[in-house]
Scaffold this active site. Structure first.
Site, mmCIF file in Angstrom:
data_model
loop_
_atom_site.group_PDB
_atom_site.id
_atom_site.type_symbol
_atom_site.label_atom_id
_atom_site.label_comp_id
_atom_site.label_asym_id
_atom_site.label_seq_id
_atom_site.Cartn_x
_atom_site.Cartn_y
_atom_site.Cartn_z
ATOM 1 N N GLU A 85 -2.056 -5.670 -13.565
ATOM 2 C CA GLU A 85 -2.307 -4.977 -12.184
ATOM 3 C C GLU A 85 -1.353 -4.130 -11.672
ATOM 4 O OE1 GLU A 85 -1.923 -8.594 -9.638
ATOM 5 O OE2 GLU A 85 0.317 -8.826 -9.981
ATOM 6 N N ASP A 117 4.981 -4.739 -2.927
ATOM 7 C CA ASP A 117 3.996 -3.772 -3.733
ATOM 8 C C ASP A 117 4.156 -2.353 -3.144
ATOM 9 O OD1 ASP A 117 2.970 -6.241 -4.819
ATOM 10 O OD2 ASP A 117 1.551 -6.344 -2.826
HETATM 11 O O1 FUB Z 1 0.731 -8.705 -3.192
HETATM 12 C C1 FUB Z 1 -0.502 -9.400 -3.525
HETATM 13 C C2 FUB Z 1 -0.564 -8.997 -4.972
HETATM 14 O O2 FUB Z 1 0.627 -9.647 -5.844
HETATM 15 C C3 FUB Z 1 -0.629 -7.652 -5.392
HETATM 16 O O3 FUB Z 1 -1.915 -7.192 -5.139
HETATM 17 C C4 FUB Z 1 -0.430 -7.522 -6.702
HETATM 18 O O4 FUB Z 1 -0.197 -6.589 -7.402
HETATM 19 C C5 FUB Z 1 0.962 -8.412 -6.758
HETATM 20 O O5 FUB Z 1 1.936 -7.883 -6.637
#
Ligand code: FUB
Length: 339
Positions: A238, A32
């Site tokens: 997301e 991320d």
């Molecule tokens: O890294 C944990 C979660 O996985 C993140 O918050 C999301 O965007 C996904 O990448």
């Protein structure tokens, strides 16, 4: 079985041979990656993936991260340096577990680190921590930011104001909110209903609170209609991010269960944004999550995959590759294994 494992390993080796970029660092797992240029260098704010031993579940419980390290690069072509521990969950009074995808911003001589974590009651909130240096350490505020929920904060600096975007469905809990109000009964909409949007709000000048109630970020299709909930190849899941190019605002995000990074363009940081296309085709691992940054006149995509861990979904590795806007402003699609 061993035949299956050998086939998977051969498949991963073949992808590794064609990967367009190498890991930024290999001594820890990072994911991320939110990249910014501060003090003339690139600072990357990633999740710090670990195997916390939590069982796999649909809520992402196996993503049991506990702290953050900041990475620094003098140039996207050069090596990345681990600047060490920037913040640990034990130092955040309101947070219990799962330190997920963070971001950072600068204003008036201070650096602000934004991060999601679960409270003891199992709800994700977003916190802020403050530091004197881009790499931290960061001192967390005692409470999460009022009015925030869900995951994946991303802060966009428009020169005069900063805007915070956040949200992620499924394990990220965004589907539980309507008009900023939580209900355990809410689920992701289906069919022809409008897809859920990320949230955006202007930050107060002190960078510690929202200056207004959050609004929903609308992504429209080519007919000007909101993307439909069942349009899983295009709808927001997301990982929101915003960059500005040639005077326009580019809103990019992950489609989650269809594993794409895609983008939409608009004329205001609040949107609406019109869907344009795919930035990055699927990577090894379930999640895909990115940032886009300009450095010395060239544009870069920071992203992650799970190649280094042999495909373990919660043990990921941050990477960077160049991103190109064509003459009409369209982003050229990247195949992460097209090298
Ligand atoms: O890294 C944990 C979660 O996985 C993140 O918050 C999301 O965007 C996904 O990448």
């Amino acid at each position: 079985d061993t035949t299956g494992e050998a086939a998977l390993s051969a498949e991963l080796d073949a992808l590794a041979a064609k990967a367009v970029s190498a890991p930024l660092v290999t001594h820890i797992y990072t994911a991320d990656p939110s990249a910014h240029v501060f003090e003339g260098r690139i600072y990357i704010y990633p999740s710090h993936d670990i195997d916390a031993g939590a069982p796999f579940d649909d809520e992402g419980g196996h993503f049991g991260m506990q702290d953050y390290h900041v990475l620094r690069m003098d140039s996207p072509d050069g090596p990345a340096v681990d600047c060490g521990l920037a913040l640990h969950v034990r130092d955040v009074p309101w947070a219990a577990r799962q330190m997920w995808a963070p971001d950072a911003a600068y204003r008036d001589g201070r650096y602000y680190f934004y991060f999601p974590a679960k409270q003891a009651d199992g709800l994700f909130r977003i916190g802020v921590a403050v530091g004197a240096r881009p790499e931290g350490p960061f001192e967390p505020r005692p409470e999460p930011i009022a009015g925030t929920y869900s995951i994946d904060p991303a802060v966009f600096d428009d020169g005069r104001h900063h805007y915070i975007y956040f949200g992620g469905i499924w394990g990220g809990q965004l589907q539980k909110y309507r008009d900023n109000v939580y209900s355990a009964a809410h689920v992701e909409p289906e069919g022809d209903a409008s897809a859920l949007g990320a949230r955006v709000a202007r930050l107060r000048d002190d960078m510690l609170e929202l200056d207004e109630a959050t609004r929903e970020v609308l992504v429209l299709d080519e007919h000007g209609e909101p993307l439909r909930a069942d349009d899983h190849m295009r709808r927001f899941f997301e990982g929101p991010w915003v960059h500005k190019y040639a005077g326009r605002y580019y809103f990019s995000y992950s489609t989650g269960n269809t594993h794409l990074l895609c983008y939409a363009v608009g004329d205001s940081p609040y949107g609406p944004f019109t869907y344009q296309g795919v930035i990055l085709e699927p990577v090894v691992g379930w999640t895909t999550h990115h940032s886009i940054v300009e450095f010395e006149g060239r544009w870069w995509l920071y992203y992650h995959d799970a190649l280094l861990s042999g495909g373990v979904t919660h043990l990921r590795t941050a990477k960077v590759t160049e991103l190109h806007h064509d003459e009409d402003g369209r982003i050229r699609t990247i195949d992460p294994y097209g090298g």
